[in-house]
Design a protein around this motif. Structure first.
Motif, PDB file in Angstrom:
ATOM      1  N   ARG A 183      68.705  -4.507  17.441  1.00  0.00           N
ATOM      2  CA  ARG A 183      69.851  -5.072  16.660  1.00  0.00           C
ATOM      3  C   ARG A 183      71.087  -5.353  17.715  1.00  0.00           C
ATOM      4  NH1 ARG A 183      68.936  -3.957  11.245  1.00  0.00           N
ATOM      5  NH2 ARG A 183      66.657  -3.914  11.107  1.00  0.00           N
ATOM      6  N   TRP A 184      72.100  -5.985  17.405  1.00  0.00           N
ATOM      7  CA  TRP A 184      73.343  -6.267  18.020  1.00  0.00           C
ATOM      8  C   TRP A 184      74.389  -6.168  17.388  1.00  0.00           C
ATOM      9  CZ3 TRP A 184      71.985  -7.333  23.339  1.00  0.00           C
ATOM     10  CH2 TRP A 184      70.870  -7.651  23.544  1.00  0.00           C
ATOM     11  N   GLY A 185      75.613  -6.086  18.084  1.00  0.00           N
ATOM     12  CA  GLY A 185      76.867  -5.931  17.450  1.00  0.00           C
ATOM     13  C   GLY A 185      77.231  -4.490  17.058  1.00  0.00           C
ATOM     14  N   GLU A 186      76.944  -3.777  17.614  1.00  0.00           N
ATOM     15  CA  GLU A 186      77.089  -1.925  17.510  1.00  0.00           C
ATOM     16  C   GLU A 186      78.787  -1.776  17.456  1.00  0.00           C
ATOM     17  OE1 GLU A 186      75.795   2.259  19.388  1.00  0.00           O
ATOM     18  OE2 GLU A 186      75.516   0.436  20.294  1.00  0.00           O
ATOM     19  N   ARG A 187      79.116  -2.472  18.643  1.00  0.00           N
ATOM     20  CA  ARG A 187      80.635  -2.325  18.902  1.00  0.00           C
ATOM     21  C   ARG A 187      81.595  -2.950  17.963  1.00  0.00           C
ATOM     22  NH1 ARG A 187      80.630   0.753  23.233  1.00  0.00           N
ATOM     23  NH2 ARG A 187      79.139   0.522  24.833  1.00  0.00           N
ATOM     24  N   LYS A 188      81.174  -3.694  17.156  1.00  0.00           N
ATOM     25  CA  LYS A 188      81.915  -4.372  16.052  1.00  0.00           C
ATOM     26  C   LYS A 188      81.933  -3.601  14.737  1.00  0.00           C
ATOM     27  CE  LYS A 188      81.125  -9.125  17.790  1.00  0.00           C
ATOM     28  NZ  LYS A 188      80.578 -10.529  17.347  1.00  0.00           N
ATOM     29  N   LEU A 189      81.051  -2.702  14.905  1.00  0.00           N
ATOM     30  CA  LEU A 189      81.121  -1.800  13.599  1.00  0.00           C
ATOM     31  C   LEU A 189      82.161  -0.657  13.688  1.00  0.00           C
ATOM     32  CD1 LEU A 189      77.204  -1.892  12.748  1.00  0.00           C
ATOM     33  CD2 LEU A 189      79.029  -3.291  11.528  1.00  0.00           C
ATOM     34  N   PRO A 190      83.111  -0.520  13.054  1.00  0.00           N
ATOM     35  CA  PRO A 190      83.925   0.690  13.297  1.00  0.00           C
ATOM     36  C   PRO A 190      83.812   2.021  13.219  1.00  0.00           C
ATOM     37  CG  PRO A 190      84.532  -0.408  11.111  1.00  0.00           C
ATOM     38  CD  PRO A 190      83.323  -1.096  11.671  1.00  0.00           C
ATOM     39  N   ARG A 191      82.874   2.471  12.378  1.00  0.00           N
ATOM     40  CA  ARG A 191      82.617   3.899  12.294  1.00  0.00           C
ATOM     41  C   ARG A 191      80.959   4.019  12.405  1.00  0.00           C
ATOM     42  NH1 ARG A 191      84.094   4.627   6.151  1.00  0.00           N
ATOM     43  NH2 ARG A 191      82.786   2.971   6.091  1.00  0.00           N
ATOM     44  N   MET A 192      80.700   5.219  12.790  1.00  0.00           N
ATOM     45  CA  MET A 192      79.625   5.848  13.217  1.00  0.00           C
ATOM     46  C   MET A 192      78.496   5.574  11.975  1.00  0.00           C
ATOM     47  SD  MET A 192      78.113   9.264  15.060  1.00  0.00           S
ATOM     48  CE  MET A 192      78.638   9.021  16.393  1.00  0.00           C
TER      49      MET A 192
END
Length: 346
Positions: A130-139
Motif C-alpha cells: 500500500r502507498w500514501g501512508e504519510r497522507k493519512l493523518p492519524r495512526m
C-alpha cells in the motif's frame, strides 16, 4: 494479489506496533475485520507486556506471544515466530509497522497475502503493498486502511476499541490484592509516559493525591516498575489510602482501571486502556497533539497547558511539531482536581 484471492475461511493475523496504546488501537482493526467476515478468526502478534490486553478484546482468538528485539533483527526469534505462524495456516497478515523486520516472520511463514505500507522498501516481503501512508493523518487511519480493500476510502467512523472485563474478574482480583475494603470512590493515577516531556510531574501527582484523599477518595497508583519510585513518593506523602499497584504485569493495571471510578493519566498507553473500558478518563497532554493521539473512545476530559490557541489550531495540520514547546508542568493541579471532582459529582 488482492484481498479477495484469500479464502475468508482462513485466519487473518495482525502484526501490530509494540506499544500499549497502539496495541489497543488495533482493536478497531479487529472489529473492522470481523464486520467484513464474521466467521473469520483474527489473531494478533504480541509481546509479553501487551499479551494480557488480548484476553479482554472481543473478537480476538488468541495472542501469538514473542518478544522480538527492538534494535536488532533477531533472526533466530523471527524464525521461531515464523514456525508458529506457519502452523496456523493464516490466509493474510496485516503488518502495521512500516519497519522492514516487522514483515519478516509473515514472509518466512509463507502467509499467502501480506499487506502493509511500503515502509522500508519491503518489496517481496509484502505482496499487497500500500502507498500514501504519510497522507493519512492519524495512526488509526493508517492501520484501518490496511484492513480495507486497496484504494477503498475510510468509513465515516472507525470502530471504537473495546476492552471487556467481567465484574467477576474484577472482584476476584480485588480480593487477591487485598483491595476489597478500599472505600469508594477509587481514583487511579498513571504517572508513566513514553517520550520526553509527556509526563505530568511527580510532585503534581502527589499534590493531587493529597487533595483527593482529603475528599475521601482511595488512590491507586498504576504503571510499570519504572513508576514504582513515584508511587512510593506519593504514598510517603499522601498516606495509607494510597496503594502502590505498579508491577511488570499489565493485567494489574487493566483490572484496576476496570474497578476505578475515574482514571487520571498522561498521554500514555494506560490512557487508551482506560478509555477502551469506558472508565471516565482524564488525560493530561503537553508536547503532543490530542487530535492525533487521543483515544478514539470518548473520554471525560483532555487537559492541556493554557494559552497558545494558535499552536493548538496548527497541531491538527502540523502534528506534535506545533505543540512541542508545551510543558505538562503548566497544567495546574487545581485544574485536574476540578475535572476529577466534576466526574465524581455526576
Amino acid at each position: 494479489m488482492s484481498q479477495n484471492s484469500t479464502s475468508a475461511t482462513k485466519p487473518v493475523l495482525i502484526v501490530p506496533y509494540v506499544w500499549i496504546g497502539d496495541f489497543v488501537r488495533c482493536h478497531s482493526v479487529v472489529k473492522l475485520l470481523r464486520t467484513q467476515a464474521p466467521d473469520r478468526s483474527v489473531d494478533i502478534v504480541s509481546s509479553t507486556l501487551c499479551a494480557p490486553l488480548a484476553d479482554y478484546m472481543p473478537g480476538v482468538r488468541q495472542a501469538i506471544v514473542m518478544d522480538l528485539p527492538r534494535r536488532r533483527l533477531g533472526v533466530a526469534l523471527q524464525r521461531q515466530l515464523a514456525d508458529r505462524l506457519r502452523e496456523a495456516h493464516y490466509g493474510q497478515a496485516l503488518v502495521m509497522s512500516r519497519k522492514w523486520k516487522a514483515a519478516l516472520a509473515p514472509w518466512l511463514a509463507g502467509i499467502p497475502l501480506r499487506t502493509g505500507f511500503a515502509g522500508e522498501a519491503r518489496f517481496g516481503l509484502l505482496n499487497d503493498v500500500r502507498w500514501g501512508e504519510r497522507k493519512l493523518p492519524r495512526m488509526i487511519d493508517q492501520m484501518g486502511a490496511l484492513a480495507l480493500p486497496k484504494n477503498a476510502g475510510p468509513p465515516p467512523e472507525w470502530p471504537l476499541p473495546e476492552l471487556k472485563v467481567s465484574a467477576r474478574d474484577v472482584d476476584a482480583w480485588c480480593n487477591r490484592q487485598g483491595l476489597s475494603g478500599d472505600d469508594p470512590p477509587i481514583v487511579t493515577l498513571s504517572p508513566g509516559a513514553v517520550g520526553a516531556g509527556k509526563a505530568w510531574p511527580p510532585g503534581h501527582y502527589t499534590e493531587l493525591a493529597r487533595a483527593l484523599i482529603k475528599d475521601g477518595a482511595s488512590v491507586w497508583i498504576l504503571g510499570g516498575p519504572s513508576e514504582t519510585p513515584i508511587a512510593k513518593q506519593i504514598a510517603d506523602v499522601a498516606g495509607n489510602r494510597v496503594r502502590d499497584l505498579t508491577s511488570n504485569d499489565l493485567r494489574n493495571a487493566i483490572l484496576a482501571l476496570a474497578a476505578a471510578d475515574v482514571g487520571v493519566t498522561n498521554d500514555s498507553g494506560l490512557m487508551h486502556v482506560s478509555a477502551a473500558m469506558s472508565t471516565p478518563t482524564i488525560a493530561i497532554f503537553g508536547p503532543t497533539s490530542p487530535w492525533h493521539w487521543k483515544p478514539l473512545n470518548p473520554i471525560a476530559a483532555i487537559l492541556e497547558p493554557p494559552g497558545d490557541e494558535a499552536a493548538r489550531e496548527r497541531a491538527r495540520a502540523e502534528g506534535n511539531d506545533a505543540v512541542a514547546h508545551r510543558r505538562t508542568t503548566d497544567v495546574a493541579v487545581k485544574t485536574v482536581l476540578a475535572a476529577v471532582r466534576k466526574v465524581l459529582g455526576r
